[in-house]
Design an enzyme around this catalytic site. Sequence first.
Site, short mmCIF file in Angstrom:
data_model
loop_
_atom_site.label_atom_id
_atom_site.label_comp_id
_atom_site.label_asym_id
_atom_site.label_seq_id
_atom_site.Cartn_x
_atom_site.Cartn_y
_atom_site.Cartn_z
N ARG A 1 0.80 -1.24 0.00
CA ARG A 1 0.00 0.00 0.00
C ARG A 1 0.82 1.28 0.00
NH1 ARG A 1 -3.20 -2.92 3.59
NH2 ARG A 1 -4.92 -3.90 2.50
N LYS B 1 2.60 10.90 -12.42
CA LYS B 1 2.02 9.86 -13.28
C LYS B 1 2.95 8.66 -13.30
CE LYS B 1 -0.96 12.24 -16.60
NZ LYS B 1 -1.23 12.39 -18.04
N GLU C 1 10.63 18.24 -25.76
CA GLU C 1 9.77 18.57 -24.62
C GLU C 1 10.12 19.94 -24.04
OE1 GLU C 1 7.10 16.93 -23.41
OE2 GLU C 1 7.28 15.05 -24.54
N LYS D 1 6.31 22.74 -15.76
CA LYS D 1 5.60 21.49 -15.47
C LYS D 1 5.02 21.53 -14.06
CE LYS D 1 4.58 16.96 -15.80
NZ LYS D 1 4.92 15.73 -16.51
N GLU E 1 -5.56 15.78 -13.51
CA GLU E 1 -5.99 15.92 -14.89
C GLU E 1 -7.51 16.03 -14.99
OE1 GLU E 1 -4.36 12.80 -17.42
OE2 GLU E 1 -3.41 14.37 -18.57
N ARG F 1 -4.04 20.57 -17.09
CA ARG F 1 -2.91 19.67 -17.29
C ARG F 1 -2.82 19.18 -18.73
NH1 ARG F 1 -0.32 15.43 -12.93
NH2 ARG F 1 1.20 14.54 -14.37
N ASN G 1 -0.05 18.15 -23.26
CA ASN G 1 -0.13 17.24 -24.40
C ASN G 1 0.03 17.97 -25.74
OD1 ASN G 1 -0.50 15.02 -22.77
ND2 ASN G 1 -2.71 15.34 -22.66
N HIS H 1 1.20 16.11 -28.71
CA HIS H 1 1.20 14.69 -28.38
C HIS H 1 0.11 13.88 -29.08
CE1 HIS H 1 4.17 15.89 -25.50
NE2 HIS H 1 4.27 14.68 -24.99
N HIS I 1 1.70 10.78 -30.53
CA HIS I 1 1.38 9.41 -30.12
C HIS I 1 0.98 8.54 -31.30
CE1 HIS I 1 0.61 10.57 -25.67
NE2 HIS I 1 1.80 10.05 -25.82
N HIS J 1 10.34 9.34 -28.60
CA HIS J 1 9.15 10.12 -28.22
C HIS J 1 9.27 11.58 -28.66
CE1 HIS J 1 5.70 11.37 -25.88
NE2 HIS J 1 6.43 12.22 -25.20
#
Lengths: 370, 370
Positions: free
Chosen positions: B127, B149, B191, B233, B243, B248, B252, B255, B259, B272
């Site tokens: 946990r 994340k 980025e 950030k 999000e 947030r 992206n 992206h 992606h 990436h």
Amino acid sequence: MSSDNTILRTVVDLGDRSYEVCTGEGILGQVGYMMRQHNLNGTVAVISNPAVLDLYHDEVASSLDDHGLRSVFLSIREGETHKNLDTVRHLYEELLENSIERGDSIIALGGGQTGDIAGFVAATLLRGFDFVQDPTTVLAQVDAAIGGKVGVNLPLGKNLVGAFYQPRFVLSDVATLMSLPEREFRSGIAEIIKYACIRDREFFVYLEENLESLLARESRTMLHAISVSCGIKAEVVGQDELELTGVRSILNFGHTIGHAIESLTGYRRFLHGEAVAAGMVAAGHMGTAVTGFPGEELDRLVALERVADFSFDLGDLSPDDILDRVRFDKKVEGGRVRYVLPRRLGEVIPRTTVPEPVVHDALDYVWALT
Amino acid sequence: MSSDNTILRTVVDLGDRSYEVCTGEGILGQVGYMMRQHNLNGTVAVISNPAVLDLYHDEVASSLDDHGLRSVFLSIREGETHKNLDTVRHLYEELLENSIERGDSIIALGGGQTGDIAGFVAATLLRGFDFVQDPTTVLAQVDAAIGGKVGVNLPLGKNLVGAFYQPRFVLSDVATLMSLPEREFRSGIAEIIKYACIRDREFFVYLEENLESLLARESRTMLHAISVSCGIKAEVVGQDELELTGVRSILNFGHTIGHAIESLTGYRRFLHGEAVAAGMVAAGHMGTAVTGFPGEELDRLVALERVADFSFDLGDLSPDDILDRVRFDKKVEGGRVRYVLPRRLGEVIPRTTVPEPVVHDALDYVWALT
């Protein structure tokens, strides 16, 4: 059965993660209404098991449907052996194949294991779904569904993988307890007795006076006993959500010995409450040696458990087996063996170190009760 | 190399989950000191990968040892294909076999994938463990290590399993970037350009003036560019940790198309940042049609990316392939296809619906750049 539609509400106060535990009789069909009330408007994935779905699928499905909520029902197998990462992975895939998306919700409908697994899936799929607990066993209603502990077992031990992930609300319908097998219902009573022991002397007296009515599943008694238990659990969790300060550890009263009994017997011979019942008496006996717990109060605890028909017959397990196992369990979890001991009925002292001879005496005492 | 020992500190302000991102040069050896400073006193499990451990094992191990911290080093394989539940399960077992206990800590030492996996393990074993990020790539330092994340892939898609789980602190040593392969270093620059585009026009100008020095890995320039990026950030995450509000989602930028390019090519052909670089130009072109993004500013974005040597050569992929894939990705995630579009350099508009012909034109524009 009670004819009124009273819903008893208990708040688990956790700041922006606060939620209500709603206990009532015949209220399962309000689940659709309550989802809407909590602004849960997407698809609802109901995770349950075959036995529970046989009984309650239609009621839950039509309640969700009546409130315009698309639902998907997923069934998992019952039992500790299925509470593992394979079941979790299987649920991830089934949910995605059923087009469950960010913003949808997951309901756990069933006992503690169902709630633990479904909650872990809710906590970890797509970084978290809104989660609702609809517990259908005594144990789940008074304990597992409240407080946010979710998770599964690893081959190395129980509940090793998990998270703290609070539900949006808990809906406990005591009518669902009518269908529980007698032994499972009684097992849940042990946790109710535990709440009285750790926090509420008056509730202990209430149980002394009403345990037979509770065992007969008289609805007013069930409602009272379950909602008082929920209130105590909610208060303790509110004081120590993440089990950091030691307050939450008082919920483990009876569980150190109880877990040893369960794990020694592979979680098959005894139900959780049966093992905890023996563990509470052992802790009570340690209390008489360490905390000044009065022998007369220990007698009352034993007498109450006897009314609930806990037998203390631990078969071929010996006190030494238990002691070895307790040492092993603690080694896995880290740190010394500590117990939650009663000072008086309604008050416990957490994290107490107990000399091994005192533990041994306590186990001998339990064995002599059989 | 800079000779001073400046550490730039950025706070990610998330109430009781707030933490500092510390960026400096040659500061990896301070990790033991910082663990102690953050009251992390138990055993430290360092999760990393073979290439990174070859370079930094000794420095990290002796720093932890110097501060009296027992350490265990675990190595996982690199690459998206290993970022899955099998790796997670393997780490659970290795950690438990190494007697990692409640109250111990986990450090992610490596790139974004290492951090994502280690963070998910930290979030879910027993946990939750205290978690520290020591990112060693540009991409991880400016993006993956900040914001909580964590997660892994399923066969059905990337990052489908995960959680929001914030670290206790982030320690970014830009000296570790000196050993990155040229292509990987450049990929991370995309980025950094993204942060300038979404929030900081002045930083965009700084990059126009200093990109060559950054590409030469001049330490003052790296420190400045990385700490400004971290600050942006941190600010965005602080406004929308989970999000939920859409703030947030501006992260992206570039992206959606990025992606699609990555997934169409199995995450193998393009890094990436290379895919995001093309995606940002596409979004910029859509901006000229939808938000009034000035064509002259799009030219500046393209020019800047050309300095970083992003080629826009997408081989045999066609604009129609990309469009199909974008539709599919959105179907999996739920909802309509929306883009983050620039209004001007330093300002974007989140969640914009764009007519498909406009998307197609934008892709044609990118293809024509090659």
